[in-house]
Scaffold this motif. Sequence first.
Motif, PDB file in Angstrom:
ATOM      1  N   ARG A   6       8.874   1.152   1.517  1.00 21.39           N
ATOM      2  CA  ARG A   6       7.806   1.791   0.728  1.00 21.39           C
ATOM      3  C   ARG A   6       7.822   3.310   0.920  1.00 21.39           C
ATOM      4  NH1 ARG A   6       3.698  -2.419   1.534  1.00 21.39           N
ATOM      5  NH2 ARG A   6       3.047  -1.323   3.390  1.00 21.39           N
ATOM      6  N   LEU A   9      10.779   4.825  -0.889  1.00 18.84           N
ATOM      7  CA  LEU A   9      10.554   4.829  -2.334  1.00 18.84           C
ATOM      8  C   LEU A   9       9.498   5.852  -2.742  1.00 18.84           C
ATOM      9  CD1 LEU A   9      10.773   1.107  -3.401  1.00 18.84           C
ATOM     10  CD2 LEU A   9      12.182   2.986  -4.180  1.00 18.84           C
ATOM     11  N   ARG A  11       8.822   8.613  -1.266  1.00 20.23           N
ATOM     12  CA  ARG A  11       9.432   9.948  -1.223  1.00 20.23           C
ATOM     13  C   ARG A  11      10.374  10.170  -2.413  1.00 20.23           C
ATOM     14  NH1 ARG A  11       7.552   9.350   3.560  1.00 20.23           N
ATOM     15  NH2 ARG A  11       7.241  11.085   4.985  1.00 20.23           N
ATOM     16  N   LEU A  12      11.053   9.106  -2.798  1.00 20.43           N
ATOM     17  CA  LEU A  12      11.956   9.222  -3.952  1.00 20.43           C
ATOM     18  C   LEU A  12      11.178   9.491  -5.240  1.00 20.43           C
ATOM     19  CD1 LEU A  12      14.572   6.441  -3.208  1.00 20.43           C
ATOM     20  CD2 LEU A  12      14.987   8.882  -3.290  1.00 20.43           C
TER      21      LEU A  12
ATOM     22  N   PHE B 239      16.159  13.875  -0.103  1.00 18.05           N
ATOM     23  CA  PHE B 239      16.015  12.825  -1.112  1.00 18.05           C
ATOM     24  C   PHE B 239      16.585  13.218  -2.475  1.00 18.05           C
ATOM     25  CE2 PHE B 239      12.878  11.899   2.086  1.00 18.05           C
ATOM     26  CZ  PHE B 239      13.091  10.552   2.291  1.00 18.05           C
ATOM     27  N   VAL B 242      19.722  11.221  -3.736  1.00 15.82           N
ATOM     28  CA  VAL B 242      19.632   9.770  -3.881  1.00 15.82           C
ATOM     29  C   VAL B 242      19.101   9.422  -5.267  1.00 15.82           C
ATOM     30  CG1 VAL B 242      18.708   7.665  -2.843  1.00 15.82           C
ATOM     31  CG2 VAL B 242      19.004   9.714  -1.447  1.00 15.82           C
ATOM     32  N   LEU B 244      17.113   7.579  -7.731  1.00 13.82           N
ATOM     33  CA  LEU B 244      15.968   6.679  -7.553  1.00 13.82           C
ATOM     34  C   LEU B 244      16.223   5.277  -8.126  1.00 13.82           C
ATOM     35  CD1 LEU B 244      12.976   6.139  -6.906  1.00 13.82           C
ATOM     36  CD2 LEU B 244      12.407   7.193  -9.081  1.00 13.82           C
ATOM     37  N   VAL B 247      18.765   3.162  -6.104  1.00 12.91           N
ATOM     38  CA  VAL B 247      18.211   2.740  -4.810  1.00 12.91           C
ATOM     39  C   VAL B 247      17.213   1.613  -5.017  1.00 12.91           C
ATOM     40  CG1 VAL B 247      16.697   3.454  -2.914  1.00 12.91           C
ATOM     41  CG2 VAL B 247      18.569   4.907  -3.617  1.00 12.91           C
ATOM     42  N   TYR B 248      16.394   1.793  -6.051  1.00 15.28           N
ATOM     43  CA  TYR B 248      15.401   0.758  -6.303  1.00 15.28           C
ATOM     44  C   TYR B 248      16.066  -0.576  -6.606  1.00 15.28           C
ATOM     45  CZ  TYR B 248      11.241  -1.612  -7.519  1.00 15.28           C
ATOM     46  OH  TYR B 248      10.229  -2.510  -7.513  1.00 15.28           O
ATOM     47  N   LEU B 251      17.428  -1.987  -3.457  1.00 15.68           N
ATOM     48  CA  LEU B 251      16.391  -2.482  -2.546  1.00 15.68           C
ATOM     49  C   LEU B 251      15.685  -3.714  -3.087  1.00 15.68           C
ATOM     50  CD1 LEU B 251      14.803   0.882  -1.389  1.00 15.68           C
ATOM     51  CD2 LEU B 251      16.091  -0.709   0.023  1.00 15.68           C
ATOM     52  N   TRP B 265       3.200  -3.911  -2.970  1.00 16.92           N
ATOM     53  CA  TRP B 265       4.635  -3.647  -3.119  1.00 16.92           C
ATOM     54  C   TRP B 265       4.980  -3.372  -4.578  1.00 16.92           C
ATOM     55  CZ3 TRP B 265       8.718  -1.736  -1.420  1.00 16.92           C
ATOM     56  CH2 TRP B 265       9.947  -1.986  -2.016  1.00 16.92           C
TER      57      TRP B 265
END
Lengths: 149, 265
Positions: A6, A9, A11-12, B239, B242, B244, B247-248, B251, B265
């Motif tokens: 979390r 994410l 921070r992203l 960051f 990366v 987004l 990565v999402y 993940l 979440w």
Amino acid sequence: MAGFVRKVLFRLVLEDAIIREENAYRFYESAMDRVSAAEVRQLLKKLCAEELRHRLKLEELQRRGESEEMDFSRPQEIELLQEEQSWPELPDQASARDVLNLALIKEKQAARYYQLIAGRSALRTVRELFLLLAGEETGHIRWVEKMLA
Amino acid sequence: MRGVKCFDEEIRRYGPYATIEAGLRVIEVKRITGSVNKCHELDRRFRTIRRRDRRERWRRSRLDRRSLEYYSIPPIDAYLLSGQYYVIDGNRRVAAAKQFGLEFMDAHVTECVPHGDKEAHRGAVSRRLFEQQTGLKNIRLDYTSGYADLLEEVREYTEGYDIAECARQWYSEVYLPRLGLIAKSELKSRYEHARKGDLYLMVTRFFKALMGGVPQDVGFDTVISSFLFARRLRSKRLFRRVPLRQVYTLLRGRVPRHLQQSKIW
């Protein structure tokens, strides 16, 4: 594990928002060199300052690291908005009206983006910041519309 | 060994000059580089060059060392010209300070400002004004026009209260912590030889021109970061590299199902 993910994410997402503000700043900065009308230049400078102020707020939040309560359950919206993130290059012959029309479109996108992100956060301070940013972007829309009128 | 600089030779290069009393202040010993009357008699560490005198000086310095344990060195008299100090009276005290590795010493300073250099003249006057009004004498700037900006900042900070009293508070609570952040930032590593005070002014002037002042609701480290961005001196951002979305996606496959479905979440 979930907490760490979390945080990353969060921070992203903030970095993504910072990039938006940076792109907007650069757009207005380059537009200022191409526009000669004093009042339009004044508006562009004001918008430049606003985008940098937003960047400051977002980075401050990123540094403080308030990341506990963010809802990332609907990623497709972020993905959709991310595609609209970049600002187009201004052509050399762009008029003040072209600049303002483009600014209007991008400011509307930014306002919608912040509203979406605000809806994701359960943490009051974070939600309030994004709502504030959304409100300010709406204010920018009014400035640009007024100038266009 | 080369000797100390001669004040007469240096000032001749500048032409006519005016003097401004700067009063008693703490000066950096390493910036004392010349003498007014004895430049041909002293080496770079302000020791006398003649061998016979040296023996005498050595005897004295042993005494000086003992007395230094109990007393501080009395203030010297010096001219300040182009950032360097030239000793009018107190060459031996300077020699002792250099010998014992003192970093600072007291001095009655008279500033020499060449008439031809109008900017230096304005800068000297604005520094004098800043020091008189705030009582702060340890702020060093290479670009002396910045003193006027600092004075304005102190005035804004004091909000109508006694400026001399509040200036110290501004110095310890605002100025020094911010210089500390500048020292740690990439700004300092990019402008290695610039004074931190000058870099501070570079940042504050930018925000003043664009936004009317430095934003107070964010930390100064964030302000520096935004300045680096605006001036195209991009800093490293963890960051930034990366993507987004990727990565999402990555993940998402690893996040437990119950967490994917939960509200947070």
